[in-house]
Design an enzyme around this catalytic site. Structure first.
Site, PDB file in Angstrom:
ATOM      1  N   ARG A   1      35.161  69.698  20.398  1.00 45.92           N
ATOM      2  CA  ARG A   1      33.805  69.590  19.853  1.00 45.92           C
ATOM      3  C   ARG A   1      33.220  70.928  19.406  1.00 45.92           C
ATOM      4  NH1 ARG A   1      30.474  65.236  23.492  1.00 45.92           N
ATOM      5  NH2 ARG A   1      31.999  63.538  23.483  1.00 45.92           N
TER       6      ARG A   1
ATOM      7  N   ASP B   1      26.914  68.751  22.263  1.00 46.53           N
ATOM      8  CA  ASP B   1      28.004  69.310  21.449  1.00 46.53           C
ATOM      9  C   ASP B   1      28.620  68.288  20.496  1.00 46.53           C
ATOM     10  OD1 ASP B   1      29.326  67.782  23.293  1.00 46.53           O
ATOM     11  OD2 ASP B   1      30.459  69.428  24.207  1.00 46.53           O
TER      12      ASP B   1
ATOM     13  N   ASP C   1      17.813  64.465  30.457  1.00 43.56           N
ATOM     14  CA  ASP C   1      16.811  64.182  29.417  1.00 43.56           C
ATOM     15  C   ASP C   1      15.656  63.349  29.972  1.00 43.56           C
ATOM     16  OD1 ASP C   1      18.487  61.963  29.632  1.00 43.56           O
ATOM     17  OD2 ASP C   1      18.821  61.739  27.474  1.00 43.56           O
TER      18      ASP C   1
ATOM     19  N   HIS D   1      24.226  59.127  18.883  1.00 44.48           N
ATOM     20  CA  HIS D   1      25.203  58.061  18.609  1.00 44.48           C
ATOM     21  C   HIS D   1      24.850  56.760  19.326  1.00 44.48           C
ATOM     22  CE1 HIS D   1      26.971  58.892  22.496  1.00 44.48           C
ATOM     23  NE2 HIS D   1      27.167  60.152  22.168  1.00 44.48           N
TER      24      HIS D   1
HETATM   25  N1  UDP Z   1      29.041  67.101  29.197  1.00 41.55           N
HETATM   26  C1  UDP Z   1      29.115  68.040  30.200  1.00 41.55           C
HETATM   27  N2  UDP Z   1      30.024  67.851  31.205  1.00 41.55           N
HETATM   28  C2  UDP Z   1      30.870  66.797  31.233  1.00 41.55           C
HETATM   29  C3  UDP Z   1      30.778  65.825  30.214  1.00 41.55           C
HETATM   30  C4  UDP Z   1      29.845  66.011  29.213  1.00 41.55           C
HETATM   31  O1  UDP Z   1      28.387  69.031  30.163  1.00 41.55           O
HETATM   32  O2  UDP Z   1      31.677  66.698  32.132  1.00 41.55           O
HETATM   33  C5  UDP Z   1      28.094  67.312  28.109  1.00 41.55           C
HETATM   34  C6  UDP Z   1      28.780  67.229  26.753  1.00 41.55           C
HETATM   35  O3  UDP Z   1      29.307  68.464  26.404  1.00 41.55           O
HETATM   36  C7  UDP Z   1      27.661  66.761  25.857  1.00 41.55           C
HETATM   37  C8  UDP Z   1      26.804  65.903  26.787  1.00 41.55           C
HETATM   38  O4  UDP Z   1      27.132  66.287  28.118  1.00 41.55           O
HETATM   39  O5  UDP Z   1      26.898  67.837  25.352  1.00 41.55           O
HETATM   40  C9  UDP Z   1      27.045  64.418  26.611  1.00 41.55           C
HETATM   41  O6  UDP Z   1      28.400  64.145  26.803  1.00 41.55           O
HETATM   42  P1  UDP Z   1      29.176  62.981  26.040  1.00 41.55           P
HETATM   43  O7  UDP Z   1      28.868  63.057  24.575  1.00 41.55           O
HETATM   44  O8  UDP Z   1      30.624  63.073  26.407  1.00 41.55           O
HETATM   45  O9  UDP Z   1      28.608  61.652  26.682  1.00 41.55           O
HETATM   46  P2  UDP Z   1      27.389  60.698  26.305  1.00 41.55           P
HETATM   47  O10 UDP Z   1      26.371  60.942  27.380  1.00 41.55           O
HETATM   48  O11 UDP Z   1      26.897  61.059  24.946  1.00 41.55           O
HETATM   49  O12 UDP Z   1      27.981  59.340  26.355  1.00 41.55           O
HETATM   50 MN    MN Z   2      27.627  62.046  23.285  1.00 41.49          MN
END
Ligand code: UDP
Ligand code: MN
Length: 277
Positions: free
Chosen positions: A29, A102, A192, A216
């Site tokens: 990423r 990211d 958040d 997303h």
């Molecule tokens: N992230 C993190 N540690 C982890 C997994 C994810 O800091 O072990 C961060 C990742 O880099 C991103 C955010 O948390 O900026 C959200 O992660 P991801 O997009 O994988 O998951 P989502 O919450 O969007 O489903």
């Molecule tokens: Mn994500």
């Protein structure tokens, strides 16, 4: 003739852009961000990760911060990073704090234009919720048997959000210096949500909804290509063997599955890797 006083103009250098990342996502990423939108805000963007990484430290010209937070997608680790982002911003003296994940593409000139519409010395919490009604949570109170029910809005971290310096200064005594983590521990919600709790519930500053932020959690394909220049952020996700990505002309899906190189060339056609036109 006396000129009417104009409000101070916001420039890119007034903004602190923080991106949350993790060791496992540096190659998948971070590299993509560095090759695209980071090039338009190299001095203003900082990456908050959980490891030392000499390769990306060099690629970001020293803008990779090892928070020493634990690796993993759990509340404590994520709140720890958000807390570090906030604290480094407070130290920076910049006028605006903007957080992104990211897997975000940040349309840098549009972000600057957005913040120019607001004053950093007024309390502003700018972002976009991903739920259609405010979040309802139950706080357990120590001295009563009944739980207190509260509701508040929060900006989805995965779409990005911005806070004015005035607002962060009000947050400082309650959430600065690592106290953000304790608040997250108390309410037991993600970073958040914790941010929304502090700003809307504790400080009573309402979220201002800005529709141009995109996570997303929305279907990306519905963002029209002729409006890309007007969007502040984009994202992508790969779930159940399906990509949730923007629909954009450009490189083929194999070269650019996340569509960010194509997006970057739509927005900045004269960029080095974009095809001549
Ligand atoms: N992230 C993190 N540690 C982890 C997994 C994810 O800091 O072990 C961060 C990742 O880099 C991103 C955010 O948390 O900026 C959200 O992660 P991801 O997009 O994988 O998951 P989502 O919450 O969007 O489903
Ligand atoms: Mn994500």
């Amino acid at each position: 003739v006396t000129a009417t006083p104009q409000p101070p103009v916001t420039e890119l250098d007034d903004i602190f852009i923080s991106v949350k990342t993790t060791k496992n996502y540096h190659d998948t990423r971070l590299a993509l961000i560095i090759k695209t939108w980071f090039q338009l805000a190299r001095d203003q963007t900082w990456f908050f990760t959980d490891t030392d990484d000499h390769h990306y430290q060099e690629k970001t010209k020293g803008h990779l911060i090892n928070t020493k937070c634990s690796q993993g997608h759990f509340r404590k680790a994520l709140c720890c990073k958000m807390s570090a982002e906030l604290d480094v911003f407070l130290e920076s003296g910049k006028k605006w704090f903007c957080h992104f994940d990211d897997d975000n593409y940040v349309n840098v000139p549009r972000l600057v234009k957005l913040l120019d519409e607001y004053s950093p010395s007024v309390d502003w919490y700018l972002g976009k919720p991903s739920i259609s009604s405010p979040l309802e949570i139950h706080l357990d109170s120590k001295n009563t048997t009944t739980n207190k029910k509260i509701t508040f809005w929060f900006a989805t971290g995965g779409a990005g959000f911005c806070l004015s310096r005035a607002l962060t200064l009000k947050m400082l005594p309650i959430a600065g210096g690592g106290k953000f983590i304790s608040i997250g521990d108390k309410i037991r919600f993600p970073d958040d949500v914790t941010m929304g709790f502090i700003i809307e519930h504790l400080l009573k500053v309402p979220l201002t909804v800005v529709d141009n932020f995109h996570s997303h959690l929305e279907p990306m394909e519905f963002i029209r290509q002729d409006t890309f220049h007007d969007q502040v952020s984009f994202s992508y996700a790969h779930m159940k063997n399906q990509w949730n990505v923007i629909k954009v002309d450009g490189f083929d899906l194999k070269t650019d599955p996340k569509r960010f190189y194509s997006l970057h060339c739509q927005l900045f056609p004269y960029f080095s890797f974009c095809p001549p036109r």
